[in-house]
Design an enzyme around this catalytic site. Structure first.
Site, PDB file in Angstrom:
ATOM      1  N   HIS A  65      50.956  59.978 -16.569  1.00  0.00           N
ATOM      2  CA  HIS A  65      52.042  59.108 -16.114  1.00  0.00           C
ATOM      3  C   HIS A  65      52.591  58.300 -17.280  1.00  0.00           C
ATOM      4  O   HIS A  65      51.948  58.194 -18.334  1.00  0.00           O
ATOM      5  CB  HIS A  65      51.496  58.137 -15.059  1.00  0.00           C
ATOM      6  N   THR A  95      53.537  54.491 -17.692  1.00  0.00           N
ATOM      7  CA  THR A  95      53.483  53.167 -17.052  1.00  0.00           C
ATOM      8  C   THR A  95      54.784  52.406 -17.298  1.00  0.00           C
ATOM      9  O   THR A  95      55.279  52.375 -18.418  1.00  0.00           O
ATOM     10  CB  THR A  95      52.319  52.339 -17.640  1.00  0.00           C
ATOM     11  N   HIS A 116      55.304  55.671 -22.985  1.00  0.00           N
ATOM     12  CA  HIS A 116      54.421  56.742 -23.451  1.00  0.00           C
ATOM     13  C   HIS A 116      53.659  57.356 -22.285  1.00  0.00           C
ATOM     14  O   HIS A 116      53.612  56.778 -21.190  1.00  0.00           O
ATOM     15  CB  HIS A 116      53.404  56.164 -24.429  1.00  0.00           C
ATOM     16  N   THR A 174      49.674  58.533 -21.907  1.00  0.00           N
ATOM     17  CA  THR A 174      48.359  58.632 -22.554  1.00  0.00           C
ATOM     18  C   THR A 174      47.761  60.002 -22.247  1.00  0.00           C
ATOM     19  O   THR A 174      47.642  60.383 -21.087  1.00  0.00           O
ATOM     20  CB  THR A 174      47.396  57.548 -22.024  1.00  0.00           C
TER      21      THR A 174
HETATM   22  O1  ACK Z   1      47.895  54.870 -20.400  1.00  0.00           O
HETATM   23  P1  ACK Z   1      48.514  53.694 -19.778  1.00  0.00           P
HETATM   24  O2  ACK Z   1      49.948  53.453 -19.916  1.00  0.00           O
HETATM   25  O3  ACK Z   1      47.715  52.403 -20.205  1.00  0.00           O
HETATM   26  O4  ACK Z   1      48.147  53.675 -18.251  1.00  0.00           O
HETATM   27  C1  ACK Z   1      47.130  52.772 -17.968  1.00  0.00           C
HETATM   28  C2  ACK Z   1      47.447  51.973 -16.718  1.00  0.00           C
HETATM   29  O5  ACK Z   1      48.027  50.753 -17.165  1.00  0.00           O
HETATM   30  C3  ACK Z   1      46.199  51.662 -15.884  1.00  0.00           C
HETATM   31  O6  ACK Z   1      45.228  51.098 -16.670  1.00  0.00           O
HETATM   32  C4  ACK Z   1      48.047  50.686 -18.567  1.00  0.00           C
HETATM   33  N1  ACK Z   1      47.595  49.349 -18.974  1.00  0.00           N
HETATM   34  C5  ACK Z   1      46.348  48.818 -18.882  1.00  0.00           C
HETATM   35  N2  ACK Z   1      46.342  47.550 -19.309  1.00  0.00           N
HETATM   36  C6  ACK Z   1      47.609  47.252 -19.686  1.00  0.00           C
HETATM   37  C7  ACK Z   1      48.248  46.104 -20.220  1.00  0.00           C
HETATM   38  N3  ACK Z   1      47.575  44.967 -20.454  1.00  0.00           N
HETATM   39  N4  ACK Z   1      49.564  46.185 -20.488  1.00  0.00           N
HETATM   40  C8  ACK Z   1      50.264  47.301 -20.279  1.00  0.00           C
HETATM   41  N5  ACK Z   1      49.731  48.428 -19.779  1.00  0.00           N
HETATM   42  C9  ACK Z   1      48.418  48.409 -19.489  1.00  0.00           C
HETATM   43  C10 ACK Z   1      47.136  51.764 -19.078  1.00  0.00           C
END
Ligand code: ACK
Length: 218
Positions: free
Chosen positions: A69, A71, A149, A151
């Protein structure tokens, strides 16, 4: 009250359709396979191992799990700053459950993360939280959406949030005119090394696929 708080998700984002998830994972595997065979990568292996002589297998280095995904807003079930305000925005409500095309323009590898850079359309940027870049790189003045992005994997002990932070570091270096060391013209695109273990593969052909804007509760 507590009920209201638990009604907010862990995060909002675009969820890639299953075929595209498979395609991206397979592109990432090919990328790592090629990268680990390159002399230039071997010369910079200590970025990853800490010691020049130590053995490591790049293909085993990253662990990825869960649905791929991009985010938009990390809400942490309401505990994250601005979570409620984001969820209540009219465009978030209106577009919830809608399908749009997500474009991946580059793949990147760092000693911490393996990720794909997403280029958002104007319409998708309406769902992008205004503070996403500022909160992580307050002085960099990066364009909205720079952090977008997917992950694909994290090294052992590294948290998912790191992928977006690594991407911001890459974008910042590129903005400063740091073109990096042009390493190789690969079938997938142009590979550059920006130093500090940051490798970027700019795709010759960006790849696009449908994704659903929704949220994840976990
Ligand atoms: O890979 P990602 O974009 O990085 O997807 C996961 C998702 O939220 C669930 O954990 C993102 N994520 C985690 N902590 C944060 C944060 N503090 N700020 C922005 N994105 C985050 C994580």
């Amino acid at each position: 009250g507590p009920l209201e708080e638990t009604s907010l998700p862990l995060f909002f984002g675009w969820f890639l359709c299953p075929d595209f998830q498979d395609k991206l994972r397979s592109m990432a595997r090919d990328f790592l396979k090629t990268l680990k065979g390159l002399e230039t990568f071997k010369n910079h292996l200590s970025d990853f191992t800490g010691e020049a002589e130590k053995e490591m297998d790049l293909e085993q280095y990253f662990q990825g799990k869960g649905v791929l995904h991009c985010t938009t807003k990390f809400c942490d079930y309401g505990k994250a700053e601005g979570a409620k305000e984001y969820a209540e925005q009219q465009c978030v409500r209106d577009r919830y459950g809608s399908i749009s095309e997500v474009e991946v323009s580059a793949l990147f590898v760092t000693p911490r993360t393996l990720g794909a850079k997403v280029s958002l359309t104007e319409e998708q940027l309406q769902l992008w939280p205004a503070g996403a870049e500022k909160e992580a790189a307050p002085d960099a003045d990066l364009p909205l959406g720079s952090r977008a992005h997917v992950t694909l994997g994290c090294a052992e002990g590294v948290e998912l949030v790191q992928t977006g932070l690594d991407l911001l570091e890459i974008v910042q270096l590129q903005k400063q005119g740091e073109e990096g060391e042009r390493v190789e013209d690969l079938e997938l695109g142009l590979l550059t090394y920006l130093g500090k273990g940051l490798w970027v593969l700019s795709l010759r052909e960006p790849c696009r696929a449908p994704a659903c804007f929704a949220s994840y509760y976990g």
